[in-house]
Design a protein around this motif. Structure first.
Motif, PDB file in Angstrom:
ATOM      1  N   ALA A  26       0.839  -1.199   0.000  1.00 58.91           N
ATOM      2  CA  ALA A  26       0.000   0.000   0.000  1.00 58.91           C
ATOM      3  C   ALA A  26       0.874   1.248   0.000  1.00 58.91           C
ATOM      4  N   THR A  27       0.369   2.285  -0.612  1.00 56.97           N
ATOM      5  CA  THR A  27       1.048   3.568  -0.664  1.00 56.97           C
ATOM      6  C   THR A  27       0.417   4.508   0.350  1.00 56.97           C
ATOM      7  N   HIS A 118      -3.458   3.912  -0.201  1.00 56.65           N
ATOM      8  CA  HIS A 118      -4.013   3.440  -1.470  1.00 56.65           C
ATOM      9  C   HIS A 118      -3.439   2.057  -1.744  1.00 56.65           C
ATOM     10  N   ARG A 120      -3.945  -1.181  -4.786  1.00 55.61           N
ATOM     11  CA  ARG A 120      -4.600  -1.887  -5.891  1.00 55.61           C
ATOM     12  C   ARG A 120      -4.754  -3.335  -5.426  1.00 55.61           C
ATOM     13  N   ASP A 123      -8.149  -6.106  -8.663  1.00 57.44           N
ATOM     14  CA  ASP A 123      -8.600  -5.257  -9.776  1.00 57.44           C
ATOM     15  C   ASP A 123      -9.419  -4.038  -9.342  1.00 57.44           C
ATOM     16  N   HIS A 124      -9.250  -3.604  -8.103  1.00 52.98           N
ATOM     17  CA  HIS A 124      -9.919  -2.395  -7.622  1.00 52.98           C
ATOM     18  C   HIS A 124      -8.914  -1.508  -6.898  1.00 52.98           C
ATOM     19  N   ASP A 125      -9.089  -0.221  -7.063  1.00 51.67           N
ATOM     20  CA  ASP A 125      -8.307   0.745  -6.300  1.00 51.67           C
ATOM     21  C   ASP A 125      -9.016   0.956  -4.977  1.00 51.67           C
ATOM     22  N   GLU A 127      -9.147   2.409  -1.012  1.00 52.26           N
ATOM     23  CA  GLU A 127      -8.687   3.437  -0.084  1.00 52.26           C
ATOM     24  C   GLU A 127      -8.847   2.866   1.316  1.00 52.26           C
ATOM     25  N   ALA A 144     -14.022   1.126  -1.676  1.00 56.39           N
ATOM     26  CA  ALA A 144     -13.835   1.011  -3.121  1.00 56.39           C
ATOM     27  C   ALA A 144     -14.952   1.793  -3.784  1.00 56.39           C
TER      28      ALA A 144
END
Length: 187
Positions: A26-27, A118, A120, A123-125, A127, A144
């Motif tokens: 995660a970022t 954040h 990925r 297949d979903h971004d 939060e 999401a």
């Protein structure tokens, strides 16, 4: 029409979650103070219709958000419309006054410190928010955005699967507003 898909968890250890999120790649999005002023419509009760309207300050940024009634399912899923407006504390106060002058009633103000991430995932971004809500405690939210009704099941599953990977089990179905109102109404 897109849909917000989220689940909130209580009783979380933020330090443990930060480490687990780092392991998953995660970022970090940084920390920010948020202030949410919730308003009720002059001719209908959002507590009855299960809608929400808020004016949010995120640092110096300001946004108006409408959240539609909740959809059935394993996550809190609803239409969300969010619109940014002029930055700054004066503009935030002016907008609150504008809506009050139009007949909206202030319900409550919720303040929290949010640390965002954040990721990925499936297949979903996604939060992920680690929240310390004033007077309420520590929480984690996984969110999401489903592109449309066909994407809802996949977005919901991604949120739930990430929660399992993070060992989050203590679901908090209430909004911060609902928790705040229930605490306020206790003798």
């Amino acid at each position: 029409m897109s849909f917000e898909v989220e689940v909130k968890y209580r009783g979380v250890d933020h330090d443990h979650l930060v480490a687990r999120l780092a392991e998953l790649g995660a970022t970090a999005a940084g920390s920010v103070d948020q202030e949410d002023s919730y308003m009720n419509h002059p001719s209908r009760d959002f507590a009855v219709t299960n809608e929400a309207f808020r004016i949010r300050r995120i640092g110096d940024e300001n946004r108006i958000t409408y959240k539609g009634p909740k959809h059935e399912g394993p996550t809190k899923t609803r239409e969300e419309i969010e619109i940014p407006f002029a930055a700054g504390p004066d503009q935030f106060g002016d907008l609150v006054r504008l809506f009050e002058n139009l007949g909206f009633k202030a319900v409550a103000t919720i303040r929290k410190r949010r640390e965002g991430f954040h990721l990925r995932f499936e297949d979903h971004d996604l939060e992920i928010a680690l929240d310390r809500a004033e007077g309420l405690g520590d929480f984690a939210e996984i969110e999401a955005i489903a592109a449309d009704a066909d994407d809802l099941p996949r977005a919901q599953q991604a949120v739930l699967n990430l929660a399992r990977r993070l060992d989050l089990t203590d679901v908090e179905p209430r909004s911060y507003l609902r928790m705040h109102l229930e605490n306020r109404d206790r003798p």
